[in-house]
Scaffold this active site. Structure first.
Site, PDB file in Angstrom:
ATOM      1  N   ASN A 156       0.783  -1.246   0.000  1.00 39.57           N
ATOM      2  CA  ASN A 156       0.000   0.000   0.000  1.00 39.57           C
ATOM      3  C   ASN A 156       0.802   1.274   0.000  1.00 39.57           C
ATOM      4  OD1 ASN A 156       0.813  -0.579   2.678  1.00 39.57           O
ATOM      5  ND2 ASN A 156      -0.784   0.791   3.442  1.00 39.57           N
ATOM      6  N   GLU A 252       5.129  -4.653  12.001  1.00 38.65           N
ATOM      7  CA  GLU A 252       4.168  -3.553  11.840  1.00 38.65           C
ATOM      8  C   GLU A 252       2.968  -4.145  11.128  1.00 38.65           C
ATOM      9  OE1 GLU A 252       6.589  -0.489  13.521  1.00 38.65           O
ATOM     10  OE2 GLU A 252       4.514  -0.447  12.851  1.00 38.65           O
ATOM     11  N   CYS A 286      -3.050   1.126   7.128  1.00 35.98           N
ATOM     12  CA  CYS A 286      -3.364   0.386   8.368  1.00 35.98           C
ATOM     13  C   CYS A 286      -3.835   1.312   9.470  1.00 35.98           C
ATOM     14  CB  CYS A 286      -2.202  -0.466   8.808  1.00 35.98           C
ATOM     15  SG  CYS A 286      -0.896   0.512   9.412  1.00 35.98           S
TER      16      CYS A 286
HETATM   17  N1  NAI Z   1       1.452  -1.384  10.681  1.00 37.67           N
HETATM   18  C1  NAI Z   1       1.842  -0.811   9.579  1.00 37.67           C
HETATM   19  O1  NAI Z   1       2.680   0.099   9.564  1.00 37.67           O
HETATM   20  C2  NAI Z   1       1.270  -1.258   8.295  1.00 37.67           C
HETATM   21  C3  NAI Z   1       0.554  -2.422   8.182  1.00 37.67           C
HETATM   22  N2  NAI Z   1       0.065  -2.804   6.964  1.00 37.67           N
HETATM   23  C4  NAI Z   1      -0.709  -4.027   6.875  1.00 37.67           C
HETATM   24  O2  NAI Z   1      -0.380  -4.757   5.685  1.00 37.67           O
HETATM   25  C5  NAI Z   1      -1.549  -5.421   5.201  1.00 37.67           C
HETATM   26  C6  NAI Z   1      -1.761  -5.090   3.754  1.00 37.67           C
HETATM   27  O3  NAI Z   1      -0.561  -5.311   3.032  1.00 37.67           O
HETATM   28  P1  NAI Z   1      -0.348  -6.675   2.220  1.00 37.67           P
HETATM   29  O4  NAI Z   1       0.787  -6.452   1.305  1.00 37.67           O
HETATM   30  O5  NAI Z   1      -1.642  -7.169   1.672  1.00 37.67           O
HETATM   31  O6  NAI Z   1       0.083  -7.653   3.405  1.00 37.67           O
HETATM   32  P2  NAI Z   1       0.608  -9.164   3.275  1.00 37.67           P
HETATM   33  O7  NAI Z   1       0.854  -9.606   4.653  1.00 37.67           O
HETATM   34  O8  NAI Z   1      -0.274  -9.949   2.392  1.00 37.67           O
HETATM   35  O9  NAI Z   1       2.012  -9.027   2.502  1.00 37.67           O
HETATM   36  C7  NAI Z   1       3.030  -8.241   3.054  1.00 37.67           C
HETATM   37  C8  NAI Z   1       4.368  -8.719   2.504  1.00 37.67           C
HETATM   38  O10 NAI Z   1       4.591 -10.041   2.972  1.00 37.67           O
HETATM   39  C9  NAI Z   1       4.877 -10.904   1.888  1.00 37.67           C
HETATM   40  N3  NAI Z   1       4.435 -12.231   2.275  1.00 37.67           N
HETATM   41  C10 NAI Z   1       3.246 -12.835   2.023  1.00 37.67           C
HETATM   42  N4  NAI Z   1       3.229 -14.069   2.551  1.00 37.67           N
HETATM   43  C11 NAI Z   1       4.436 -14.261   3.154  1.00 37.67           C
HETATM   44  C12 NAI Z   1       5.051 -15.317   3.887  1.00 37.67           C
HETATM   45  N5  NAI Z   1       4.409 -16.466   4.103  1.00 37.67           N
HETATM   46  N6  NAI Z   1       6.293 -15.145   4.365  1.00 37.67           N
HETATM   47  C13 NAI Z   1       6.966 -13.988   4.159  1.00 37.67           C
HETATM   48  N7  NAI Z   1       6.455 -12.946   3.472  1.00 37.67           N
HETATM   49  C14 NAI Z   1       5.192 -13.090   2.985  1.00 37.67           C
HETATM   50  C15 NAI Z   1       4.154 -10.286   0.725  1.00 37.67           C
HETATM   51  O11 NAI Z   1       4.710 -10.703  -0.501  1.00 37.67           O
HETATM   52  C16 NAI Z   1       4.403  -8.805   0.983  1.00 37.67           C
HETATM   53  O12 NAI Z   1       5.671  -8.442   0.517  1.00 37.67           O
HETATM   54  C17 NAI Z   1      -2.687  -4.947   6.065  1.00 37.67           C
HETATM   55  O13 NAI Z   1      -2.970  -5.895   7.050  1.00 37.67           O
HETATM   56  C18 NAI Z   1      -2.149  -3.692   6.715  1.00 37.67           C
HETATM   57  O14 NAI Z   1      -2.726  -3.430   7.962  1.00 37.67           O
HETATM   58  C19 NAI Z   1       0.230  -2.061   5.825  1.00 37.67           C
HETATM   59  C20 NAI Z   1       0.948  -0.883   5.916  1.00 37.67           C
HETATM   60  C21 NAI Z   1       1.520  -0.404   7.137  1.00 37.67           C
HETATM   61  O1  LIG Z   2       0.137   2.338   7.997  1.00 39.74           O
HETATM   62  C1  LIG Z   2       0.322   2.610   6.827  1.00 39.74           C
HETATM   63  O2  LIG Z   2      -0.286   2.142   5.888  1.00 39.74           O
HETATM   64  C2  LIG Z   2       1.326   3.671   6.639  1.00 39.74           C
HETATM   65  O3  LIG Z   2       2.322   3.513   7.613  1.00 39.74           O
HETATM   66  C3  LIG Z   2       0.623   4.987   6.876  1.00 39.74           C
HETATM   67  S1  LIG Z   2       1.601   6.253   6.293  1.00 39.74           S
HETATM   68  O4  LIG Z   2       3.005   5.963   6.663  1.00 39.74           O
HETATM   69  O5  LIG Z   2       1.438   6.263   4.844  1.00 39.74           O
HETATM   70  O6  LIG Z   2       1.129   7.474   6.961  1.00 39.74           O
END
Ligand code: NAI
Ligand SMILES: O=C(O)[C@H](O)CS(=O)(=O)O
Length: 477
Positions: A156, A252, A286
């Site tokens: 994202n 995260e 997120c």
């Molecule tokens: N806390 C934070 O700062 C943030 C959290 N997020 C979270 O990320 C999610 C959305 O992003 P997505 O890319 O759909 O998440 P995802 O968890 O599907 O993928 C994230 C990364 O992990 C990789 N991945 C997938 N399966 C894996 C495995 N078994 N082992 C190692 N790597 C693997 C993917 O290829 C990608 O590079 C949401 O849950 C969102 O809340 C997104 C942005 C910021």
């Molecule tokens: O949580 C996310 O998706 C990003 O960390 C939010 S931000 O960094 O784009 O503000």
């Protein structure tokens, strides 16, 4: 020589070289859903080569000032190429151009902050002589880089969240093996090129494109990897933590961000702020506002203002400057959101505005009559949907916010100082934003959650603490 934008095939970035693979992955324009490029699909041997190269590079340390200079140069190049990077984000994320320009701007800031923090990686003096019998001893600590860090990032915010990992990692003397999202790898490859141009030595940064589960497992099996830093879904984060052994893991993860709107606030202003941070990046953030708890006495007024603000949002082609909200990352993602909304309506929720889908576009949606038992409330929707629920007492509002498996950030709009500070104390999250939404983030603040939202903090100063080990040195004079 083809420019990056003219290229149609992209290899792995290993030891500052491009490495093509037989198998490739299509990268789609997320609005037209047409292929725009193919990227290499790393195999196990590629992962092993990348980790070996990163380990070799770690053995030849740069000075803190050299690291500072490289990151500052890369930040300057990001600024020079802001439009090129932003146009790439429009295509591979579907993020509207104005928001994409903002992500590039913040990414340069993140690298600059990391560069500065890299000059302040230090331990502390330890007054060990205060212990009886240790009068003749002196002690201090130093911070040492952990070594090879595997960084895995989501789709994202594929530039700034990569900068939030490789910036502090490089600034503190580590090497990085980066696995960007399968859906949005191009901007990470482009970033690697400018770090190489900025003078980053061979092997300090490796970029492996391909399928996350495959590459992730090969990295988890590789004992030369010293740490994992992951941003993504809670389920994958849990998997990584369970398989990393005794190695450091920074996570995260997801969230279902809540906001309290009290009766004593400017309800119209709160509604506008909620609309802004419920639907930016098509809600794929997120800390996107997902649950809004509004004092019963101003609930209807708030909903009217939120409806009006939502109806004014321009939905469409992310390449147009007039567009506020573009497509989601895929048609499947938009279909999932549509299904969750339909389930909520079946359970009694009311669509005030939105609810329609067109291919990968899901229209900004406001739901009322939402209860905590509905999936659109208790789970992370990660889409352009916001749920509004009324409360009566302040204790009840805090209880509702805390009734969540997640805990990243929360917001509260009130002019009652006692209530604000009570909420700040009692809400179980990593960050409480008073008089704004949980969608607030600047890149040098500590950022990270509790419960299923993860462990550890990002923001370069805080990430560097996670990416280094503190070593004690005692001198018996
Ligand atoms: N806390 C934070 O700062 C943030 C959290 N997020 C979270 O990320 C999610 C959305 O992003 P997505 O890319 O759909 O998440 P995802 O968890 O599907 O993928 C994230 C990364 O992990 C990789 N991945 C997938 N399966 C894996 C495995 N078994 N082992 C190692 N790597 C693997 C993917 O290829 C990608 O590079 C949401 O849950 C969102 O809340 C997104 C942005 C910021
Ligand atoms: O949580 C996310 O998706 C990003 O960390 C939010 S931000 O960094 O784009 O503000």
């Amino acid at each position: 020589m083809q420019t990056f934008e003219q290229q149609k095939e992209f290899g792995l970035f290993i030891n500052n070289q491009t490495k093509m693979t037989e198998q490739k992955i299509n990268i789609l324009d997320k609005y037209s859903l047409q292929p725009i490029a193919q990227v290499a699909r790393a195999g196990k041997e590629d992962v092993e080569e990348a980790v070996r190269g990163a380990q070799e590079a770690f053995k030849t340390p740069l000075s803190p000032y050299e690291r500072y200079q490289i990151l500052q140069k890369a930040a300057a190049k990001l600024r020079e190429q802001q439009e090129g990077f932003a146009n790439l984000l429009v295509k591979e994320v579907g993020k509207p151009i104005n928001e994409s320009m903002g992500e590039v701007f913040r990414s340069a800031l993140t690298l600059e902050i990391a560069a500065e923090e890299g000059k302040r990686v230090a331990g502390e003096g330890v007054p060990i002589e205060a212990a009886p019998g240790s009068e003749n001893r002196r002690a201090y600590t130093v911070r040492k880089p952990v070594g090879v860090i595997a960084a895995i990032t989501p789709f994202n915010v594929p530039l700034n969240l990569v900068c939030h990992k490789i910036g502090p990692a490089l600034a503190s003397g580590n090497s990085v093996v980066l696995k960007p999202s399968d859906a949005t790898p191009l901007v990470a490859l482009k970033l690697a090129e400018i770090l190489k141009e900025a003078g980053l030595p061979t092997g300090k940064l490796q970029v492996l494109t391909g399928h996350g589960a495959e590459i992730g497992n090969w990295l988890l099996e590789n004992n030369k990897v010293n740490m994992f830093t992951f941003t993504g879904s809670t389920s994958v984060g849990k998997y990584i933590k369970e398989h990393a052994g005794l190695r450091k893991v920074a996570l995260e993860l997801g969230n279902n961000s809540a906001t309290i709107v009290h009766h004593d606030t400017d309800v119209q202003a709160a509604a506008k702020a909620v609309a802004l941070k419920s639907f930016n990046n098509a809600g794929q953030v997120c800390i996107s506002v997902q649950r809004v708890f509004v004092h019963r006495s101003v609930h209807d007024e708030f909903v009217q203002h939120l409806k009006k603000a939502t109806e004014s949002i321009q939905v469409g082609d992310p390449g147009k400057e007039t567009t506020d909200v573009g497509p989601m990352i895929s048609e499947d993602a938009a279909q999932r959101v549509e299904d969750w909304v339909a389930e909520a309506v079946h359970e009694g929720a009311k669509i005030q505005v939105g609810g329609q889908r067109k291919e990968a576009v899901f229209y900004p949606t406001v739901l009322t009559n939402v209860t905590e038992t509905m999936r659109v409330s208790y789970d992370e929707i990660f889409g352009p949907v916001v749920c509004v629920e009324a409360y009566t007492g302040t204790e009840e509002s805090i209880q509702k916010v805390n009734n969540s498996d997640y805990g990243l950030q929360a917001g509260i709009f009130t002019n009652d100082l006692n209530f604000a500070l009570q909420a700040a104390e009692e809400i179980e999250v990593g960050g409480v934003i008073i008089n704004d939404t949980p969608g607030y983030r600047v890149d040098h603040m500590p950022y990270g959650g509790v419960k299923n939202s993860g462990t550890g903090k990002e923001g370069p100063k805080y990430a560097i603490e996670e990416m280094t080990e503190e070593k004690l040195i005692v001198w018996n004079r």
